[in-house]
Design a protein around this motif. Structure first.
Motif, PDB file in Angstrom:
ATOM      1  N   SER A 274       5.578  -0.569  -1.297  1.00 53.30           N
ATOM      2  CA  SER A 274       4.371  -0.653  -0.467  1.00 53.30           C
ATOM      3  C   SER A 274       4.707  -0.628   1.021  1.00 53.30           C
ATOM      4  O   SER A 274       5.803  -0.994   1.455  1.00 53.30           O
ATOM      5  CB  SER A 274       3.590  -1.922  -0.802  1.00 53.30           C
ATOM      6  OG  SER A 274       4.407  -3.075  -0.681  1.00 53.30           O
TER       7      SER A 274
ATOM      8  N   GLY B   4       3.307   2.767  -3.934  1.00 52.77           N
ATOM      9  CA  GLY B   4       1.971   2.534  -4.453  1.00 52.77           C
ATOM     10  C   GLY B   4       0.922   2.422  -3.364  1.00 52.77           C
ATOM     11  O   GLY B   4      -0.257   2.236  -3.666  1.00 52.77           O
TER      12      GLY B   4
ATOM     13  N   PRO C  37       6.155   6.743  -8.462  1.00 51.32           N
ATOM     14  CA  PRO C  37       4.916   7.421  -8.098  1.00 51.32           C
ATOM     15  C   PRO C  37       4.819   7.627  -6.599  1.00 51.32           C
ATOM     16  O   PRO C  37       5.496   6.947  -5.824  1.00 51.32           O
ATOM     17  CB  PRO C  37       3.861   6.426  -8.576  1.00 51.32           C
ATOM     18  CG  PRO C  37       4.500   5.090  -8.272  1.00 51.32           C
ATOM     19  CD  PRO C  37       5.980   5.274  -8.516  1.00 51.32           C
TER      20      PRO C  37
ATOM     21  N   THR D 133       1.566   7.523  -4.301  1.00 51.24           N
ATOM     22  CA  THR D 133       0.116   7.342  -4.281  1.00 51.24           C
ATOM     23  C   THR D 133      -0.313   6.639  -3.001  1.00 51.24           C
ATOM     24  O   THR D 133       0.514   6.183  -2.206  1.00 51.24           O
ATOM     25  CB  THR D 133      -0.351   6.516  -5.501  1.00 51.24           C
ATOM     26  OG1 THR D 133       0.277   5.231  -5.458  1.00 51.24           O
ATOM     27  CG2 THR D 133       0.015   7.210  -6.809  1.00 51.24           C
TER      28      THR D 133
ATOM     29  N   GLY E 250      -4.103   5.253  -7.018  1.00 51.46           N
ATOM     30  CA  GLY E 250      -3.087   4.748  -7.927  1.00 51.46           C
ATOM     31  C   GLY E 250      -3.652   4.518  -9.319  1.00 51.46           C
ATOM     32  O   GLY E 250      -4.876   4.531  -9.528  1.00 51.46           O
ATOM     33  N   SER E 251      -2.778   4.274 -10.270  1.00 53.91           N
ATOM     34  CA  SER E 251      -3.196   4.204 -11.675  1.00 53.91           C
ATOM     35  C   SER E 251      -4.180   3.067 -11.951  1.00 53.91           C
ATOM     36  O   SER E 251      -4.972   3.149 -12.895  1.00 53.91           O
ATOM     37  CB  SER E 251      -1.967   4.053 -12.566  1.00 53.91           C
ATOM     38  OG  SER E 251      -1.243   2.882 -12.237  1.00 53.91           O
TER      39      SER E 251
END
Length: 446
Positions: A82, A112, A150, A152, A178-179
């Protein structure tokens, strides 16, 4: 150490052992951050102990493909990669170093998004990073992103998508959402590197084993511009063919399926090529090839080449993107014109054919680098002219350029279809006619 799931592994994957890390001395996080988020300092300390890093990003310089670069690599195991205030400060310092030393920037994101523990102070880092990227862009330095899994949130929307060239590892999760914050019925396949490639937001998906070579090729191309105006390629058609005797013959020769197309000209004229893909607005046009390649002296030329199909709005926007990138990096441009015209179906209109053509006209008109254009086949109206350099257009013997296709001209003039051939003669669209009219500078020979 070449495991792309870790920050240092990703660096090793592209730069090997040739990496010199920047030293940051912020010290342990205290007082649970700017919001006083309960337990944040402890979580930060646990992340440091677990990963061996002191923040979610590792920055330094390395050599990729013989080119020294600044590397910014994210550690996803550090609080989800992050972005907090320290992350932003480190990335900003890396960009400042790149500008001071005139180095390209390679970003290896795995994040993320913004760090919730720091609230709006974390979100503001997106403005900081966007500003730093803009300053590096204005300095004429290339930026390349390699998206890891990832990528995102704000990391994708700034350092990732904001780069000049965007590469991605296979299967990487890529998307602004994000997921955990997507609609519950969202198709996960829409948030992948492959989906982003298909919709024009990523230039290539590259396997880890090929990444170092591919990235090295891109860096070499983007940092070694050719000198001066590109020479138009020699014609590849039949050297013994006489000039077209009529407009209708010129049209027939340009439309002949065996006539050399853009791929043949690129293969004959440029080596070591690498291509961008997509317009960054949701579209890809396979009938417009754009990229960079080496001329015989080793310098780089950018190219935008039509492939004989009706050019779609995404193609015009991709070409405009290419011209502007080359202009910013000081790389001369070669355009190859070959289209019956702009796509004119309802989907093309909905996708903004007019604005896309206007944008390409503007990009070519305002380019500061030299642009050379070669008509290699059909030159259909404004859809072809948008790619032509004013005052620096050449033509092959097996080409034509017309204000509009002869069939369309006959229709507009309310003539029967059988008069389209005679109309072609009246339009004076042969290469010889174009030269006499002052439209082209010359006819290239085989």
């Amino acid at each position: 150490m070449s495991d792309p799931t870790t920050a240092r592994g990703a660096i090793a994957l592209v730069a090997g052992d040739d990496f010199t890390e920047f030293v940051f001395t912020e010290g342990p996080l205290a007082d649970d951050g700017p919001l006083g988020w309960p337990g944040y300092s402890a979580a930060h300390g646990r992340a440091a102990a677990r990963t061996g890093e002191t923040e979610s990003v590792v920055c330094g310089t390395g050599v990729v493909g013989g080119v020294r670069v600044v590397l910014i690599s994210f550690e996803f195991d550090f609080l989800g990669g992050s972005l907090g205030e320290r992350t932003g400060a480190r990335a900003a310092a890396a960009h400042a170093h790149a500008r001071a030393e005139r180095l390209p920037v390679v970003v290896l994101p795995a994040t993320g998004g913004s760090r919730m523990h720091e609230g709006m102070r974390a979100l503001l880092q997106l403005q900081l990073l966007a500003g730093e990227s803009a300053l590096t862009r204005a300095a004429g330095l290339p930026q390349i992103a390699v998206l890891r899994d990832p990528t995102t949130g704000g990391g994708w929307a700034t350092l990732g998508a904001g780069s000049d060239v965007v590469l991605a590892l296979p299967g990487a999760q890529v998307g602004f959402a994000g997921s955990r914050v997507r609609p519950p019925d969202a198709d996960p396949a829409a948030y992948t590197a492959e989906a982003q490639l298909a919709h024009g937001h990523v230039d290539a998906v590259v396997a880890p084993g090929a990444l170092r070579d591919v990235l090295g090729r891109w860096l070499a191309l983007l940092t070694r511009p050719a000198a001066g105006r590109p020479a138009p390629p020699r014609a590849l058609g039949d050297p013994d063919a006489p000039p077209s005797a009529s407009g209708r013959e010129a049209v027939a020769r340009a439309r002949h399926p065996a006539r050399p197309r853009a791929g043949a000209y690129l293969d004959a004229h440029l080596s070591g090529r690498a291509e961008i893909s997509g317009d960054r607005a949701g579209g890809v046009d396979p009938g417009m090839r754009c990229g960079f390649g080496q001329v015989p002296d080793g310098g780089t030329v950018a190219y935008a080449a039509q492939c004989g199909t009706a050019t779609r709005p995404a193609g015009f926007r991709t070409a405009a993107r290419l011209v502007r990138l080359a202009d910013r990096l000081g790389i001369p441009v070669l355009t190859l014109i070959d289209t019956p015209g702009a796509a004119n179906d309802p989907a093309a209109e909905h996708a903004g054919a007019g604005p896309a053509i206007a944008d390409l006209f503007a990009a070519v008109a305002t380019a500061r680098v030299p642009v050379t254009s070669l008509l290699i086949g059909e030159g259909g109206s404004g859809g072809a002219l948008a790619l032509a350099a004013p005052g620096h257009l050449w033509a092959t013997p097996d080409s034509y350029f017309s204000v509009i296709a002869p069939e369309a001209a006959a229709s507009i003039l309310k003539r029967p279809p059988e008069e389209s051939a005679a109309t072609a003669d009246q339009l004076r669209l042969r290469p010889r006619d174009l030269l006499d009219l002052g439209v082209i500078r010359g006819i290239v020979e085989p």
